[in-house]
Design a protein around this motif. Structure first.
Motif, PDB file in Angstrom:
ATOM      1  N   ALA A 225       0.834  -1.206   0.000  1.00  0.00           N
ATOM      2  CA  ALA A 225       0.000   0.000   0.000  1.00  0.00           C
ATOM      3  C   ALA A 225       0.867   1.255   0.000  1.00  0.00           C
ATOM      4  N   GLU A 226       1.943   1.231   0.773  1.00  0.00           N
ATOM      5  CA  GLU A 226       2.836   2.395   0.822  1.00  0.00           C
ATOM      6  C   GLU A 226       3.484   2.635  -0.541  1.00  0.00           C
ATOM      7  N   LEU A 227       3.948   1.577  -1.179  1.00  0.00           N
ATOM      8  CA  LEU A 227       4.629   1.707  -2.469  1.00  0.00           C
ATOM      9  C   LEU A 227       3.689   2.253  -3.544  1.00  0.00           C
ATOM     10  N   PHE A 228       2.530   1.634  -3.685  1.00  0.00           N
ATOM     11  CA  PHE A 228       1.607   2.058  -4.736  1.00  0.00           C
ATOM     12  C   PHE A 228       1.022   3.439  -4.443  1.00  0.00           C
ATOM     13  N   ASN A 229       0.816   3.738  -3.169  1.00  0.00           N
ATOM     14  CA  ASN A 229       0.267   5.047  -2.829  1.00  0.00           C
ATOM     15  C   ASN A 229       1.257   6.165  -3.134  1.00  0.00           C
ATOM     16  N   GLN A 230       2.544   5.871  -3.007  1.00  0.00           N
ATOM     17  CA  GLN A 230       3.577   6.853  -3.372  1.00  0.00           C
ATOM     18  C   GLN A 230       3.604   7.058  -4.881  1.00  0.00           C
ATOM     19  N   ALA A 231       3.382   5.974  -5.613  1.00  0.00           N
ATOM     20  CA  ALA A 231       3.450   6.055  -7.077  1.00  0.00           C
ATOM     21  C   ALA A 231       2.225   6.749  -7.654  1.00  0.00           C
ATOM     22  N   LEU A 234      -3.759   6.397  -4.095  1.00  0.00           N
ATOM     23  CA  LEU A 234      -4.808   5.372  -4.116  1.00  0.00           C
ATOM     24  C   LEU A 234      -6.126   5.908  -3.571  1.00  0.00           C
ATOM     25  N   ASP A 235      -7.227   5.442  -4.155  1.00  0.00           N
ATOM     26  CA  ASP A 235      -8.544   5.824  -3.661  1.00  0.00           C
ATOM     27  C   ASP A 235      -9.097   4.812  -2.666  1.00  0.00           C
ATOM     28  N   ALA A 236      -8.774   3.539  -2.857  1.00  0.00           N
ATOM     29  CA  ALA A 236      -9.329   2.521  -1.964  1.00  0.00           C
ATOM     30  C   ALA A 236      -8.611   1.193  -2.158  1.00  0.00           C
ATOM     31  N   LEU A 237      -8.856   0.290  -1.219  1.00  0.00           N
ATOM     32  CA  LEU A 237      -8.329  -1.067  -1.269  1.00  0.00           C
ATOM     33  C   LEU A 237      -9.443  -2.045  -1.642  1.00  0.00           C
ATOM     34  N   ILE A 238      -9.041  -3.147  -2.259  1.00  0.00           N
ATOM     35  CA  ILE A 238      -9.914  -4.299  -2.472  1.00  0.00           C
ATOM     36  C   ILE A 238      -9.205  -5.490  -1.836  1.00  0.00           C
ATOM     37  N   VAL A 252      -6.074  -1.965   9.690  1.00  0.00           N
ATOM     38  CA  VAL A 252      -6.188  -0.817  10.593  1.00  0.00           C
ATOM     39  C   VAL A 252      -4.957   0.065  10.450  1.00  0.00           C
ATOM     40  N   GLN A 253      -3.774  -0.573  10.373  1.00  0.00           N
ATOM     41  CA  GLN A 253      -2.527   0.195  10.201  1.00  0.00           C
ATOM     42  C   GLN A 253      -2.530   0.996   8.901  1.00  0.00           C
ATOM     43  N   ILE A 254      -2.994   0.368   7.822  1.00  0.00           N
ATOM     44  CA  ILE A 254      -3.051   1.066   6.529  1.00  0.00           C
ATOM     45  C   ILE A 254      -3.972   2.274   6.639  1.00  0.00           C
ATOM     46  N   GLY A 255      -5.111   2.083   7.307  1.00  0.00           N
ATOM     47  CA  GLY A 255      -6.033   3.194   7.495  1.00  0.00           C
ATOM     48  C   GLY A 255      -5.434   4.302   8.326  1.00  0.00           C
TER      49      GLY A 255
END
Length: 291
Positions: A225-231, A234-238, A252-255
């Motif tokens: 999540a950290e890698l893709f969000n930097q690139a 991100l709007d949401a997870l599936i 919870v940590q990602i949130g």
């Protein structure tokens, strides 16, 4: 889902001896459940404070307290579509998380709502990915835009949007390369696709980026999540494999760290096994309120 972790918390909350060992055990359990050391400590400290001041009377009082402490760290994303505009969902994720199957499930989910769905095979890095998406398209009676193996992913996305706009279709689900890039390559590839989508007149309201994560991966999911969000923001997870979820604390940590909501969960192998994320159900299971 989370039976072992939730059952442990439930058993602990059933004890009425609030000594130091009790709170140390609670902290250990929360760390075991992938909430991370800092968050586990914060929650344990707050439960300690409340246990001393308000004297929780029942096991459920403690469970509801922990649920309330976690609640603002988990959020949902509404996956509904507009009736009168083309929407593009960019589906991201590393290989092996069930990304292509998730795309097929989403295609049927929106088809059942009467939407015209187009699949875009922009994972041109793997020939198998194009073939796999085409099989799903055939089974779902769904259009697909593809090019040959090794083609420019941006070109596939451009063609898909042009085609969908001409046919007045409702949704494009874009499959993207799933190899774990270094950050620079990931940023370059996704930035190019991003520019093409926006350049074809798709505004932010109708353009969403979803990261598919295997629910059982825990800390690896946070790193992804950290890698893709930097690139690309991100709007949401599936979440896939949600029926065997064992590392719920990672969500919870990602949130908490990245403020990324959760849109869908996959709960099985068939096309119908995808559902909007239910925050209450997730938190109830996490703290042992449900069996």
């Amino acid at each position: 889902m989370l039976k072992g972790f939730g059952a442990k918390l439930k058993a602990l909350f059933g004890m009425n001896t609030f000594d130091e060992k009790y709170f140390e055990t609670l902290e250990d359990f929360l760390i075991e459940g992938d909430l991370g050391a800092k968050l586990a400590m914060d929650i344990s400290d707050e439960v300690r404070k409340q246990a001393k001041s308000t004297k929780p009377k029942t096991q459920q009082d403690l469970q509801l307290l922990v649920k309330s402490l976690l609640s603002d760290k988990v959020s949902t994303f509404d996956p509904s579509l507009d009736d009168d505009a083309l929407t593009v969902f960019l589906i991201l994720g590393v290989n092996g998380v069930g990304k292509t199957t998730t795309i097929a499930k989403l295609a049927q989910y929106y088809q059942k709502q009467g939407k015209q769905v187009l699949l875009a095979a922009a994972d041109t890095f793997r020939a198998a990915a194009i073939d796999q998406l085409e099989v799903h398209a055939t089974r779902l009676d769904c259009r697909i835009v593809k090019q040959k193996h090794g083609s420019d992913p941006g070109s596939v996305v451009y063609d898909a949007i042009t085609s969908a706009q001409a046919r007045k279709e409702d949704l494009i689900l874009v499959d993207t390369a799933g190899r774990m890039h270094n950050k620079e390559n990931l940023l370059r590839e996704l930035s190019k696709i991003d520019k093409i989508v926006k350049g074809r007149g798709i505004d932010a309201v109708h353009y969403k980026k979803f990261l598919v994560i295997d629910s059982t991966t825990g800390q690896n999911g946070i790193s992804q999540a950290e890698l893709f969000n930097q690139a690309v923001s991100l709007d949401a997870l599936i979440l896939t494999k949600y029926d065997s979820l064992a590392k719920g604390g990672a969500l919870v940590q990602i949130g908490e760290k990245l403020h990324i909501p959760i849109a869908f969960v996959g709960t099985g192998e068939t096309y119908r096994d995808v559902h909007p994320f239910d925050k209450d159900e997730f938190l109830d299971t996490l703290v042992g309120l449900t069996d």
